[in-house]
Motif scaffolding. Structure first.
Motif, PDB file in Angstrom:
ATOM      1  N   GLY A 104       0.819  -1.218   0.000  1.00  7.48           N
ATOM      2  CA  GLY A 104       0.000   0.000   0.000  1.00  7.48           C
ATOM      3  C   GLY A 104       0.844   1.255   0.000  1.00  7.48           C
ATOM      4  O   GLY A 104       2.069   1.209   0.170  1.00  7.48           O
ATOM      5  N   TRP A 105       0.191   2.395  -0.205  1.00  4.88           N
ATOM      6  CA  TRP A 105       0.903   3.678  -0.240  1.00  4.88           C
ATOM      7  C   TRP A 105      -0.048   4.805   0.143  1.00  4.88           C
ATOM      8  O   TRP A 105      -1.278   4.658   0.103  1.00  4.88           O
ATOM      9  N   ASP A 106       0.533   5.933   0.524  1.00  9.85           N
ATOM     10  CA  ASP A 106      -0.265   7.122   0.845  1.00  9.85           C
ATOM     11  C   ASP A 106      -0.594   7.908  -0.422  1.00  9.85           C
ATOM     12  O   ASP A 106      -1.715   8.380  -0.589  1.00  9.85           O
ATOM     13  N   TYR A 107       0.410   8.046  -1.290  1.00 12.62           N
ATOM     14  CA  TYR A 107       0.228   8.779  -2.545  1.00 12.62           C
ATOM     15  C   TYR A 107       1.045   8.086  -3.623  1.00 12.62           C
ATOM     16  O   TYR A 107       2.121   7.552  -3.359  1.00 12.62           O
ATOM     17  N   LYS A 108       0.521   8.125  -4.847  1.00 10.83           N
ATOM     18  CA  LYS A 108       1.218   7.510  -5.977  1.00 10.83           C
ATOM     19  C   LYS A 108       1.149   8.434  -7.185  1.00 10.83           C
ATOM     20  O   LYS A 108       0.102   9.022  -7.468  1.00 10.83           O
ATOM     21  N   PHE A 109       2.272   8.556  -7.896  1.00 14.54           N
ATOM     22  CA  PHE A 109       2.355   9.393  -9.090  1.00 14.54           C
ATOM     23  C   PHE A 109       3.087   8.593 -10.169  1.00 14.54           C
ATOM     24  O   PHE A 109       4.079   7.922  -9.886  1.00 14.54           O
ATOM     25  N   VAL A 110       2.608   8.676 -11.398  1.00 11.91           N
ATOM     26  CA  VAL A 110       3.190   7.901 -12.489  1.00 11.91           C
ATOM     27  C   VAL A 110       3.732   8.837 -13.563  1.00 11.91           C
ATOM     28  O   VAL A 110       3.074   9.818 -13.931  1.00 11.91           O
ATOM     29  N   ASP A 111       4.926   8.522 -14.036  1.00  9.34           N
ATOM     30  CA  ASP A 111       5.566   9.332 -15.074  1.00  9.34           C
ATOM     31  C   ASP A 111       6.130   8.397 -16.138  1.00  9.34           C
ATOM     32  O   ASP A 111       6.605   7.296 -15.831  1.00  9.34           O
ATOM     33  N   ILE A 112       6.067   8.824 -17.387  1.00  7.75           N
ATOM     34  CA  ILE A 112       6.622   8.049 -18.494  1.00  7.75           C
ATOM     35  C   ILE A 112       7.658   8.912 -19.208  1.00  7.75           C
ATOM     36  O   ILE A 112       7.377  10.059 -19.568  1.00  7.75           O
ATOM     37  N   ALA A 113       8.858   8.372 -19.365  1.00 16.93           N
ATOM     38  CA  ALA A 113       9.954   9.131 -19.982  1.00 16.93           C
ATOM     39  C   ALA A 113      10.501   8.375 -21.179  1.00 16.93           C
ATOM     40  O   ALA A 113      10.598   7.142 -21.167  1.00 16.93           O
ATOM     41  N   GLU A 114      10.861   9.114 -22.212  1.00 18.35           N
ATOM     42  CA  GLU A 114      11.483   8.516 -23.380  1.00 18.35           C
ATOM     43  C   GLU A 114      12.976   8.319 -23.143  1.00 18.35           C
ATOM     44  O   GLU A 114      13.623   9.129 -22.465  1.00 18.35           O
ATOM     45  N   VAL A 115      13.505   7.240 -23.672  1.00 17.14           N
ATOM     46  CA  VAL A 115      14.942   6.966 -23.606  1.00 17.14           C
ATOM     47  C   VAL A 115      15.509   7.111 -25.014  1.00 17.14           C
ATOM     48  O   VAL A 115      15.116   6.379 -25.926  1.00 17.14           O
ATOM     49  N   SER A 116      16.389   8.086 -25.193  1.00 11.85           N
ATOM     50  CA  SER A 116      16.954   8.372 -26.508  1.00 11.85           C
ATOM     51  C   SER A 116      18.404   7.921 -26.599  1.00 11.85           C
ATOM     52  O   SER A 116      19.116   7.858 -25.591  1.00 11.85           O
ATOM     53  N   GLN A 117      18.831   7.621 -27.811  1.00 14.45           N
ATOM     54  CA  GLN A 117      20.229   7.313 -28.090  1.00 14.45           C
ATOM     55  C   GLN A 117      20.674   8.119 -29.303  1.00 14.45           C
ATOM     56  O   GLN A 117      19.882   8.338 -30.226  1.00 14.45           O
ATOM     57  N   PRO A 118      21.932   8.566 -29.306  1.00 11.78           N
ATOM     58  CA  PRO A 118      22.422   9.339 -30.460  1.00 11.78           C
ATOM     59  C   PRO A 118      22.492   8.477 -31.721  1.00 11.78           C
ATOM     60  O   PRO A 118      22.724   7.266 -31.646  1.00 11.78           O
ATOM     61  N   LEU A 119      22.309   9.113 -32.882  1.00  5.51           N
ATOM     62  CA  LEU A 119      22.381   8.398 -34.152  1.00  5.51           C
ATOM     63  C   LEU A 119      23.818   8.119 -34.569  1.00  5.51           C
ATOM     64  O   LEU A 119      24.090   7.155 -35.279  1.00  5.51           O
ATOM     65  N   GLU A 120      24.751   8.994 -34.137  1.00  7.20           N
ATOM     66  CA  GLU A 120      26.168   8.855 -34.501  1.00  7.20           C
ATOM     67  C   GLU A 120      27.026   8.868 -33.242  1.00  7.20           C
ATOM     68  O   GLU A 120      26.551   9.253 -32.152  1.00  7.20           O
ATOM     69  N   ASP A 121      28.292   8.486 -33.366  1.00  9.06           N
ATOM     70  CA  ASP A 121      29.172   8.441 -32.189  1.00  9.06           C
ATOM     71  C   ASP A 121      29.840   9.771 -31.881  1.00  9.06           C
ATOM     72  O   ASP A 121      30.557   9.892 -30.886  1.00  9.06           O
ATOM     73  N   GLY A 122      29.635  10.788 -32.734  1.00 11.62           N
ATOM     74  CA  GLY A 122      30.165  12.119 -32.455  1.00 11.62           C
ATOM     75  C   GLY A 122      31.515  12.430 -33.070  1.00 11.62           C
ATOM     76  O   GLY A 122      31.909  13.598 -33.134  1.00 11.62           O
ATOM     77  N   ARG A 123      32.206  11.425 -33.539  1.00 16.53           N
ATOM     78  CA  ARG A 123      33.552  11.674 -34.057  1.00 16.53           C
ATOM     79  C   ARG A 123      33.523  12.508 -35.339  1.00 16.53           C
ATOM     80  O   ARG A 123      34.434  13.299 -35.591  1.00 16.53           O
ATOM     81  N   ALA A 124      32.490  12.349 -36.142  1.00 21.29           N
ATOM     82  CA  ALA A 124      32.419  13.077 -37.415  1.00 21.29           C
ATOM     83  C   ALA A 124      31.905  14.505 -37.231  1.00 21.29           C
ATOM     84  O   ALA A 124      32.488  15.459 -37.755  1.00 21.29           O
ATOM     85  N   ASP A 125      30.805  14.675 -36.483  1.00 18.95           N
ATOM     86  CA  ASP A 125      30.194  16.013 -36.365  1.00 18.95           C
ATOM     87  C   ASP A 125      30.580  16.734 -35.081  1.00 18.95           C
ATOM     88  O   ASP A 125      30.136  17.849 -34.836  1.00 18.95           O
ATOM     89  N   ARG A 126      31.410  16.106 -34.240  1.00 18.51           N
ATOM     90  CA  ARG A 126      31.898  16.711 -32.988  1.00 18.51           C
ATOM     91  C   ARG A 126      30.770  17.003 -32.006  1.00 18.51           C
ATOM     92  O   ARG A 126      30.889  17.869 -31.137  1.00 18.51           O
ATOM     93  N   CYS A 127      29.662  16.271 -32.144  1.00 15.02           N
ATOM     94  CA  CYS A 127      28.543  16.348 -31.202  1.00 15.02           C
ATOM     95  C   CYS A 127      28.500  15.041 -30.416  1.00 15.02           C
ATOM     96  O   CYS A 127      28.130  13.997 -30.962  1.00 15.02           O
ATOM     97  N   PHE A 128      28.868  15.089 -29.165  1.00 18.45           N
ATOM     98  CA  PHE A 128      28.927  13.894 -28.331  1.00 18.45           C
ATOM     99  C   PHE A 128      27.716  13.898 -27.396  1.00 18.45           C
ATOM    100  O   PHE A 128      27.670  14.656 -26.423  1.00 18.45           O
TER     101      PHE A 128
END
Length: 468
Positions: free
Chosen positions: A405-429
């Motif tokens: 049981g619980w006194d209060y409950k709250f639910v959240d849904i979050a997206e999990v993202s991954q980069p498309l590239e490794d960053g070596r080419a566009d210098r975006c890590f």
């Protein structure tokens, strides 16, 4: 990670408490930096600290006016405003400032990579830790302590008499296994044989395989069974080493007093000590690219700071990441510990996927006023998993069922993202999102991988910051 006891409590590691890192508002952006870091989530702050310690000139910016990003710890007032905007915090919950509610709650392995980073950077002096009371696994909707040694295996109700003997032999093998000593291999090549084959060698049944693979090695699904056994054996040994690292503890995990929000600020302070510059509340931070499509600076408020590369969370790089999964988390406020956990103030409970017919494990994280994260007599409990259906909240039911049981409950849904590239080419890590696990091993693996991509070398844990 030497221990300093406070008030005679052997489960508290005390280091000098410091004030939070202040906002830097007078810095002129029109300078060149080795790296600009965008966002002050935990991953970004660890990277900022490590890069500064390595000698790089770092500018760290955030569109928000506070540290932590998606990994912030909220007071009860802030938490209530997020989930119940415009409504008052119930008075029976006590003082709002007594709460530090993590948006992405996770424990640390006592001998894990994050602790090694804390020691390597000397960030421990800004933080105070307390041992987590228990590590549990669910079998047939019942909570059981996770056995981690041959002697604990003999006492565990998870297994029958003959299975205990087989499990004991397995644990002895893992404890004695030494990659530098072929005599401990006992004729097995763990780099070639799969984990399923190793389990089969010891005749372990499916229930034993479940708790070893998911509650000890902390795998999120069963794909590891068809992969080489060596990485999983290393993970099991890490669990054992973490349990043995500090005297008198009952789990391999530790957790900072006042919640995880202390971690980003501690690494931000580390970066500042080594010359890093921080700028909060910087609106519309926009990455600037050169004619070759490489990141070369960041613009905000009409000013541009130039740089060799940019590190940041996915929200600062539109179109450069993809959503790979979603995580559903239920945050609950309780007036009691989780039943079946020996009245523990802090525990992790893992429900292996096979127990619920799912593809992903369910994780239960609980902490209380003993860790300074809740009001007197209150517990926080989080139930999380990777979304697999169109009804995410229903997927949490097996985890919610063990809370009592619980006194209060709250639910959240979050997206999990991954980069498309490794960053070596566009210098975006770009950092990846935070998964459903309630431990830091996958989080730190992303940080160390990014550091190596940015600098071209791995973090040298044999050196302290004083040697840089």
């Amino acid at each position: 990670f030497h221990r300093r006891c406070r008030w005679g409590d052997p489960n508290v590691w005390k280091h000098t408490k410091t004030s939070t890192v202040g906002r830097v508002s007078h810095v002129v952006m029109d300078e060149h930096y080795d790296a600009i870091v965008l966002g002050t989530g935990l991953k970004e702050c660890i990277l900022s600290g490590l890069l500064s310690v390595s000698g790089m000139k770092v500018l760290h910016m955030d569109r928000n006016d506070h540290y932590g990003g998606t990994t912030a710890s909220l007071t009860l007032s802030q938490f209530w405003e997020k989930f119940c905007p415009g409504r008052q915090v119930p008075k029976e919950l006590g003082r709002p400032n007594d709460y530090n509610i993590d948006m992405v709650p996770k424990f640390m392995m006592g001998n894990g990579q994050l602790v090694k980073i804390l020691i390597h950077t000397d960030v421990t002096k800004y933080l105070e830790f307390k041992a987590v009371d228990g590590s549990y696994v669910c079998k047939d909707a019942q909570i059981h302590k996770v056995p981690a040694t041959d002697m604990e295996a003999l006492k565990s109700p998870l297994m029958g008499f003959f299975e205990k003997r087989r499990a004991r032999k397995f644990f002895i093998y893992v404890q004695n296994y030494n990659e530098a000593d072929a005599r401990t291999f006992e004729g097995r090549d763990l780099a070639r044989m799969t984990m399923a084959q190793l389990f089969m060698d010891f005749g372990l049944d499916q229930n034993t395989v479940d708790f070893i693979g998911h509650a000890l090695a902390l795998h999120r699904d069963d794909r590891y069974l068809q992969e080489p056994a060596l990485p999983t054996v290393r993970k099991i040994k890490l669990y054992e080493e973490s349990l043995a690292r500090f005297e008198g503890v009952r789990s391999p995990y530790i957790y900072p007093l006042y919640g995880l929000g202390e971690l980003p600020q501690a690494f931000a302070r580390l970066s500042a000590v080594y010359g890093g510059t921080y700028m909060l509340a910087k609106p519309e931070c926009t990455v600037v690219y050169n004619e070759n499509g490489q990141a070369c600076g960041v613009t905000s408020d009409g000013e541009t700071a130039t740089c060799n590369l940019v590190v940041g969370d996915p929200s600062y790089f539109p179109g450069k990441s993809k959503v790979v999964s979603r995580v559903v988390r239920a945050a609950c406020i309780l007036s009691h510990p989780i039943p079946g956990t020996d009245n523990s103030h802090s525990v992790q409970v893992i429900i292996p996927q096979r127990q619920t017919g799912r593809r992903s494990d369910i994780y239960v994280f609980s902490c209380s006023y003993a860790h300074k994260v809740a009001g007197s007599g209150k517990w926080l409990a989080f139930v999380s998993t990777t979304v697999e259906t169109e009804n995410p909240e229903k997927e949490l039911a097996p985890g919610l069922a063990i809370l009592g049981g619980w006194d209060y409950k709250f639910v959240d849904i979050a997206e999990v993202s991954q980069p498309l590239e490794d960053g070596r080419a566009d210098r975006c890590f770009i950092t990846s999102g935070y998964d459903a696990t309630t431990h830091f091993e996958t989080t730190v693996a992303d940080v160390l991988d990014l550091y190596q991509r940015v600098t071209g070398r791995a973090v040298d844990f044999t050196k302290s910051v004083a040697q840089h």
